[in-house]
Write an enzyme that holds these catalytic residues in place. Sequence first.
Site, PDB file in Angstrom:
ATOM      1  N   ASN A  33       0.844  -1.196   0.000  1.00  0.00           N
ATOM      2  CA  ASN A  33       0.000   0.000   0.000  1.00  0.00           C
ATOM      3  C   ASN A  33       0.871   1.235   0.000  1.00  0.00           C
ATOM      4  OD1 ASN A  33      -0.468  -1.415   2.870  1.00  0.00           O
ATOM      5  ND2 ASN A  33      -0.672   0.741   3.302  1.00  0.00           N
ATOM      6  N   ASP A  34       0.639   2.224   0.827  1.00  0.00           N
ATOM      7  CA  ASP A  34       1.226   3.563   0.658  1.00  0.00           C
ATOM      8  C   ASP A  34       2.677   3.620   0.170  1.00  0.00           C
ATOM      9  OD1 ASP A  34      -0.968   3.632   2.316  1.00  0.00           O
ATOM     10  OD2 ASP A  34      -0.029   4.816   3.877  1.00  0.00           O
ATOM     11  N   TRP A  58      -3.244  -7.231   3.230  1.00  0.00           N
ATOM     12  CA  TRP A  58      -2.514  -6.432   4.207  1.00  0.00           C
ATOM     13  C   TRP A  58      -2.110  -7.326   5.385  1.00  0.00           C
ATOM     14  CZ3 TRP A  58      -2.617  -4.775   9.271  1.00  0.00           C
ATOM     15  CH2 TRP A  58      -1.915  -3.599   9.563  1.00  0.00           C
ATOM     16  N   ARG A 156       0.500   8.883  13.481  1.00  0.00           N
ATOM     17  CA  ARG A 156       1.287   8.123  12.495  1.00  0.00           C
ATOM     18  C   ARG A 156       1.624   8.946  11.242  1.00  0.00           C
ATOM     19  NH1 ARG A 156      -3.859   5.904  12.612  1.00  0.00           N
ATOM     20  NH2 ARG A 156      -5.122   6.075  10.714  1.00  0.00           N
TER      21      ARG A 156
HETATM   22  C1  FRU Z   1      -2.827   4.795   4.860  1.00  0.00           C
HETATM   23  C2  FRU Z   1      -2.418   3.983   6.077  1.00  0.00           C
HETATM   24  C3  FRU Z   1      -1.492   4.773   6.966  1.00  0.00           C
HETATM   25  C4  FRU Z   1      -0.752   3.698   7.697  1.00  0.00           C
HETATM   26  C5  FRU Z   1      -0.620   2.627   6.660  1.00  0.00           C
HETATM   27  C6  FRU Z   1      -0.685   1.234   7.210  1.00  0.00           C
HETATM   28  O1  FRU Z   1      -3.211   4.065   3.762  1.00  0.00           O
HETATM   29  O2  FRU Z   1      -3.565   3.559   6.770  1.00  0.00           O
HETATM   30  O3  FRU Z   1      -2.143   5.705   7.787  1.00  0.00           O
HETATM   31  O4  FRU Z   1       0.491   4.152   8.163  1.00  0.00           O
HETATM   32  O5  FRU Z   1      -1.667   2.819   5.728  1.00  0.00           O
HETATM   33  O6  FRU Z   1      -0.332   0.289   6.251  1.00  0.00           O
END
Ligand code: FRU
Length: 475
Positions: A33-34, A58, A156
């Site tokens: 992801n990110d 995830w 975070r």
């Molecule tokens: C955004 C998020 C962040 C977090 C990450 C966890 O998509 O929820 O806030 O750090 O993904 O994977």
Amino acid sequence: MNLEKAKTYIENNRVAQDERPAFHLTAPVGWINDPNGFSIFQNHYHMFYQYHPYSDQWGPMHWGHAISDDLMTWKELPVALAPDQEYDSFGCFSGTALETKEGHVLFYTGVKQDGDDVYQNQCVAIGDGTHYQKVEANPVLCGSDLPHGYSQADFRDPKLLYQDGHYQALIAGKNDKDQPAIILCASPDLRNWHYVRDIAYDINSNLGKVWECPDLFSLDGSDILMLSIQDMSQGPEFHNGNIAAYMIGHYDETFHSDGLFSLDDGLDFYAPETIETKDHRRIMIGWLQNWDSFPKPANQKWANMMSIPRELHVVDGHLTQQPVKELNAYHGDYRVYEHYSLLGTTTLPGVSGRYLDMRVTLHNAADLEIQFAKDDTHHISLAYRNQMLVLDRAYSGMVRDSLAHREVRVKYPQKELQLRIILDRNSLEVFVNRGEQVLSMTFYTPLEAEGISFTSTMQADLSVEKYTLKKSASD
Ligand code: FRU
């Protein structure tokens, strides 16, 4: 969960690069992801990402890693971080990176769970561009360092900045009224941090749960605060659940916003990060996915990708986005059709394929539908009717077609409708007019489906310019 285990797993399960998108960064196997730690270190572009190598879902977050010299093709590097410490045992969540005198600094959120309680704390790892060491002082900035009443569970995604000999971090959190806030903390040395102030917060408590992944920069005389808003749906502009957005205004201790806008009006875009390149361009890359729908086939072992890197500008009070100019080096076969008169459905010789950069101009007031990735049973669709743009992937081969459709008004209509469309195997990104609106989506139609058709129910006056994209600039 440690680094060696992840590296061995990846070695044994790698999906070949030519079975993945050519220009959209993907992991060799598993879930991403990110984007994280987008930065320049020793003159290379570095991109890290939230990574769970072991499945297409995830899971405990690692940081995957890749480098590039032109932002277009990426070379895989070993996984940089694994959740192998007590303070990050639930995951190494998102963060950013900076080139410093100490080396390449990664500033990330270490997440720890204790019974039902979650703690999100900020941590540092320093490396040479390939290998990274977590520092002894971790976690360096904890929820308990914040004013009384601030959330320790939602704290975070630090954006690390360096200014006037001091480090600063903008961090997503929640204030003592449970409102999403962007929290500014400062440090002289990356190890000792203190709370400074909130630079923005959700004053009316109506903009989602957490403003994730903040970013702040000045561009073309304006200041921009980027946020990824968790769990929000509001009106036609903000209706896809998790929304990558920006405030434009000016920053002077706090952020004074003149307006909030979405960054992408398609189905898949979230958690973008930006850098400034050596030649002073502001480049953004986002996660080309959303948190609610994963249309990929079950047997595909790589899951999700990043967007094409987009150069940002402020024009007439709003952001515009265009694919980086480095894309042009990958232009191959060229076809052009000028003022084509279209009524009904047609295909255009030479205009097909799953890797292309295409400009379509609709010169008159007519409707238009373009279908891509088309065979007898599949297609995805981009349509323009009644001043609305419509994306649809219901017939892309998804097993379940919920979250397959998005319809938005053209935000800044011009006399002609100009579309720049980037197709890279499993994604479509549409840059509208000067790029003041972008619509993105992924799709996993079988690769043999390469057709493109154009349809209008009125007499449309259309120009089409197409480049096939080569997989390597030297081909
Ligand atoms: C955004 C998020 C962040 C977090 C990450 C966890 O998509 O929820 O806030 O750090 O993904 O994977």
